[in-house]
Design an enzyme around this catalytic site. Structure first.
Site, mmCIF file in Angstrom:
data_model
loop_
_atom_site.group_PDB
_atom_site.id
_atom_site.type_symbol
_atom_site.label_atom_id
_atom_site.label_comp_id
_atom_site.label_asym_id
_atom_site.label_seq_id
_atom_site.Cartn_x
_atom_site.Cartn_y
_atom_site.Cartn_z
ATOM 1 C CG ASP A 64 -0.090 -0.321 2.640
ATOM 2 O OD1 ASP A 64 0.781 0.808 3.069
ATOM 3 O OD2 ASP A 64 -0.762 -0.667 3.368
ATOM 4 C CD GLU A 95 3.073 -6.239 -2.644
ATOM 5 O OE1 GLU A 95 2.424 -7.737 -2.024
ATOM 6 O OE2 GLU A 95 3.249 -6.303 -1.279
ATOM 7 C CG ASP A 127 3.876 -3.521 5.833
ATOM 8 O OD1 ASP A 127 3.018 -3.618 6.864
ATOM 9 O OD2 ASP A 127 3.210 -2.380 5.216
ATOM 10 N N PRO A 171 -1.179 -16.188 2.507
ATOM 11 C CG PRO A 171 -2.046 -15.511 0.870
ATOM 12 C CD PRO A 171 -2.654 -15.742 1.696
#
Length: 291
Positions: free
Chosen positions: A88, A108, A158, A165
């Site tokens: 995000d 990511e 994070d 997952p």
């Protein structure tokens, strides 16, 4: 789940919360997960994954500031930072505020998440992806830390809750990989759930991390949408003095960094390591898991 213009969170059995939905902005379901982004009158834009609230516009700053500024100011001279997850962009937004940081790697697993959040949650990243110090890597976080030759002063995990997952980012193999790519004196931090509701997450993390780091503990903050009490953040380092950095020194570093924060203060930093007694008792009786 969405029911009659309300989103019901399903993280805990027999207890939860709901959000009124003004408008659904994005919804996608695959074989592995279900993601929805919607507007709420109280918390602004909200993102939920598999029935669990991930972030909201109104209170995300608490979570992101505490996971970023606490380790960076405790370290005092971090030049390289690794963010695992954080699609995000909120964590990245806070890290780039530290001008002394020279290299920022963000890993990511799905670029589509990054792009979607840039579109629907633009205030989270606030242009931080354009910072020339940032290197975005699309990869599995656990695989990255176990294979990279890079070294980092601070690692921020994070991660989502340890289901689906996100489960691998709470594993011993992941912690081993993080330890292997930390510089001497480096600090690892990670979100670790709401302790009152998820004390097993705290003790499991303590057991696994303690086999790799000399100093493993937790600090906390109250994030309104993560219901059930204070949220805990895992802390791991080989130098226990960093966790006990004097308030006066944290204040000096905070002023020198000229940070613009809405929740984090040096006083909150110092106080956040004072844990509720039930958390202290739980981690004090947790045996170290053998490697």
């Amino acid at each position: 789940m969405l029911v009659d213009q309300r989103y019901f969170e399903t993280l805990h059995n027999g207890y939860g919360q709901y959000f009124d939905v003004s408008e659904v902005l994005f919804e996608q379901t695959t074989e592995s997960w279900q993601l929805v982004i919607f507007d709420n009158p109280q918390f602004g834009r909200v993102m939920a994954l598999d029935g669990i609230i991930q972030t909201t516009e109104r209170d995300e700053f608490i979570y992101h500031e505490m996971l970023t500024h606490t380790p960076l100011l405790a370290h005092g001279n971090a030049k390289s930072v690794l963010i695992i997850g954080g699609g995000d962009g909120g964590m990245l937004r806070e890290v780039v505020k530290h001008q002394n940081v020279e290299h920022i790697t963000m890993v990511e697993i799905d670029n589509a998440v990054v792009e979607m959040c840039k579109t629907h949650l633009p205030n989270h990243s606030a242009g931080s992806y354009d910072d020339p110090r940032v290197n975005l890597v699309i990869d599995d976080g656990a695989a990255f830390v176990n294979n990279t030759k890079q070294r980092f002063d601070v690692i921020i995990s994070d991660c989502t809750d340890p289901v689906g997952p996100g489960e691998v980012l709470f594993s011993s193999d992941f912690y081993a990989g993080c330890k292997s790519c930390l510089n001497e004196g480096g600090i690892f931090v990670a979100q670790n759930g709401v302790a009152f509701m998820q004390i097993d997450e705290v003790t499991t993390t303590k057991a696994r991390l303690a086999s790799y780091f000399n100093d493993t503990n937790f600090y906390c903050a109250a994030v309104p949408t993560y219901i059930g009490g204070v949220m805990t953040f895992a802390w791991a380092c080989d130098n226990q003095e960093l966790r006990k950095t004097p308030l006066e020194l944290i204040e000096q570093r905070y002023q020198a960094a000229q940070l613009n924060t809405r929740y984090y203060t040096p006083a909150i930093h110092f106080a956040s390591f004072a844990l509720p007694r039930f958390v202290e008792q739980a981690i004090a009786t947790t045996p170290v898991q053998q490697r």
